[in-house]
Enzyme design. Structure first.
Site, PDB file in Angstrom:
ATOM      1  N   LYS A 196       0.859  -1.180   0.000  1.00 18.30           N
ATOM      2  CA  LYS A 196       0.000   0.000   0.000  1.00 18.30           C
ATOM      3  C   LYS A 196       0.898   1.234   0.000  1.00 18.30           C
ATOM      4  O   LYS A 196       1.698   1.427   0.910  1.00 18.30           O
ATOM      5  CB  LYS A 196      -0.891  -0.004   1.242  1.00 18.30           C
ATOM      6  CG  LYS A 196      -1.762   1.236   1.351  1.00 18.30           C
ATOM      7  CD  LYS A 196      -2.720   1.145   2.529  1.00 18.30           C
ATOM      8  CE  LYS A 196      -3.508   2.422   2.686  1.00 18.30           C
ATOM      9  NZ  LYS A 196      -4.441   2.361   3.810  1.00 18.30           N
ATOM     10  N   LYS A 249      -2.125  -1.420  -3.888  1.00 18.43           N
ATOM     11  CA  LYS A 249      -3.006  -0.261  -3.792  1.00 18.43           C
ATOM     12  C   LYS A 249      -2.206   1.035  -3.845  1.00 18.43           C
ATOM     13  O   LYS A 249      -1.213   1.119  -3.129  1.00 18.43           O
ATOM     14  CB  LYS A 249      -3.750  -0.361  -2.457  1.00 18.43           C
ATOM     15  CG  LYS A 249      -4.667   0.784  -2.153  1.00 18.43           C
ATOM     16  CD  LYS A 249      -5.167   0.661  -0.743  1.00 18.43           C
ATOM     17  CE  LYS A 249      -5.951   1.911  -0.413  1.00 18.43           C
ATOM     18  NZ  LYS A 249      -6.433   1.900   0.936  1.00 18.43           N
TER      19      LYS A 249
HETATM   20  C1  PBG Z   1      -7.118   3.656   5.699  1.00 20.00           C
HETATM   21  C2  PBG Z   1      -7.440   3.411   4.264  1.00 20.00           C
HETATM   22  C3  PBG Z   1      -7.280   4.311   3.211  1.00 20.00           C
HETATM   23  C4  PBG Z   1      -7.830   3.706   2.090  1.00 20.00           C
HETATM   24  C5  PBG Z   1      -8.262   2.434   2.467  1.00 20.00           C
HETATM   25  N1  PBG Z   1      -8.006   2.275   3.821  1.00 20.00           N
HETATM   26  C6  PBG Z   1      -6.779   5.699   3.199  1.00 20.00           C
HETATM   27  C7  PBG Z   1      -5.443   5.964   3.713  1.00 20.00           C
HETATM   28  O1  PBG Z   1      -4.606   5.087   3.941  1.00 20.00           O
HETATM   29  O2  PBG Z   1      -5.201   7.149   3.935  1.00 20.00           O
HETATM   30  C8  PBG Z   1      -7.918   4.331   0.734  1.00 20.00           C
HETATM   31  C9  PBG Z   1      -9.061   3.898  -0.114  1.00 20.00           C
HETATM   32  C10 PBG Z   1      -9.388   4.813  -1.217  1.00 20.00           C
HETATM   33  O3  PBG Z   1      -8.777   5.873  -1.431  1.00 20.00           O
HETATM   34  O4  PBG Z   1     -10.332   4.472  -1.965  1.00 20.00           O
HETATM   35  N2  PBG Z   1      -6.190   2.875   6.279  1.00 20.00           N
END
Ligand code: PBG
Length: 325
Positions: A196, A249
């Site tokens: 991520k 992601k």
């Molecule tokens: C939080 C989380 C995020 C997303 C999924 N879980 C945001 C972040 O890490 O700031 C992003 C999902 C999206 O942008 O559609 N842990």
């Protein structure tokens, strides 16, 4: 032999030919739909930066889940934005908290639909970070993974079909696996947000999930967009710790990572087409600058072609309808 004997256009001549030689397929079976749950009843609050997406109270989330299941979507990914926010993430640990209540309600209404529960602290903490914050403002890894394991157990007990840690702390998959196994949930899968990235494309989500960090950013735990080898290291360690599926992601700007991960491991690879990827297409389509349906289907087939087995997308129910025979 080359041209004129060789003519790649021969097998592009008709729709039937194109169908016959198509290498990659997109079906509703590959789609996961994210939902944002908020407190209250009868609440359907539009997320302004994500046209067509709303924050939903549990009763409305149940309706949305039914509609998604009827459209042919096999799984949901659930995010909760509780009112109660504190340093301990109490609401996420509570068997009667918002996320646990939503999981149970959706499973009762749609037993066949798989409910994946996002496991993170950011939606339930007052500071909005994904782990515990120390007095000096750093994110404490090892106490965070203990809490995350408790959160995962809470969601598994509520009936989640999988838990999906999105925090990017080190060792959280092992901590969650140990906790679930010790407490009678050895069969609950872990979908690890393995690679991520610290991405600008999460902006609209933070409005929907009310999870923007109150100070600083997430770059001390999420990955540097410049790194690919490090993604493979993350993915391999999550698989070793017991991850059943691994995720990359965002999706669109990271297609090379999806391909490398697909080639490196044997578990299913999930790609998350995140909020910013969704909003870009929506915004251009609203202005008449792009054909929404064609653009969405092209991004999704591209993500599949890169190697993703599953795709988490805010377009999921719409796409399932488009793909209906
Ligand atoms: C939080 C989380 C995020 C997303 C999924 N879980 C945001 C972040 O890490 O700031 C992003 C999902 C999206 O942008 O559609 N842990």
């Amino acid at each position: 032999m080359g041209f004129p004997q060789v003519r790649p256009r021969r097998t592009r001549a008709s729709d039937t030919w194109r169908r016959l030689v198509r290498e990659t397929h997109l079906t509703p079976d590959a789609l996961v739909y994210p939902l944002f749950v908020v407190p209250g009843r009868g609440v359907r609050r539009a997320v302004t930066s994500m046209p067509g997406i709303a924050q939903l109270s549990v009763d409305e989330a149940v309706k949305e889940a039914r509609a998604a299941a009827a459209a042919g979507v096999p799984a949901l990914l659930l995010f909760a934005a509780p009112d109660r926010k504190d340093a301990r993430a109490s609401d996420a640990l509570d068997a009667h908290g918002l996320a646990a209540t939503a999981i149970a309600a959706i499973k009762e209404a749609c037993p066949q639909l798989l409910v994946w529960a996002d496991v993170c602290l950011c939606g339930a903490t007052d500071h909005g970070h994904c782990g515990h914050v120390t007095p000096t403002g750093t994110i404490d890894n090892d106490s965070s993974i203990e809490t995350l394991a408790q959160v995962a157990l809470n969601y598994a007990r509520a009936g989640a079909d999988a838990v999906a840690p999105s925090d990017m702390m080190d060792g959280r998959v092992a901590a969650i696996r140990a906790q679930l196994d010790a407490r009678g949930h050895a069969h609950t899968p872990i979908v690890a947000y393995a690679a991520k990235y610290a991405s600008a494309f999460y902006g609209p989500f933070r409005e929907a999930a009310e999870s923007a960090p109150a100070f600083g950013d997430r770059r001390s735990y999420q990955m540097d967009p410049a790194n690919a080898r490090e993604a493979l290291r993350e993915v391999r360690s999550d698989v070793e710790e017991g991850a059943d599926l691994v995720m990359v992601k965002p999706a669109g700007p990271y297609l090379d990572i999806i391909r490398q991960v697909r080639d490196a491991v044997h578990v299913p690879v999930v790609a998350y087409q995140v909020s910013g990827e969704f909003s870009l297409i929506k915004a251009a389509a609203e202005r008449g600058w792009i054909d929404e349906r064609a653009a969405v289907l092209e991004t999704l087939i591209g993500i599949r072609r890169a190697g993703a087995d599953l795709i988490i997308s805010y377009f999921a129910p719409q796409v399932a309808q488009w793909l209906r025979p």
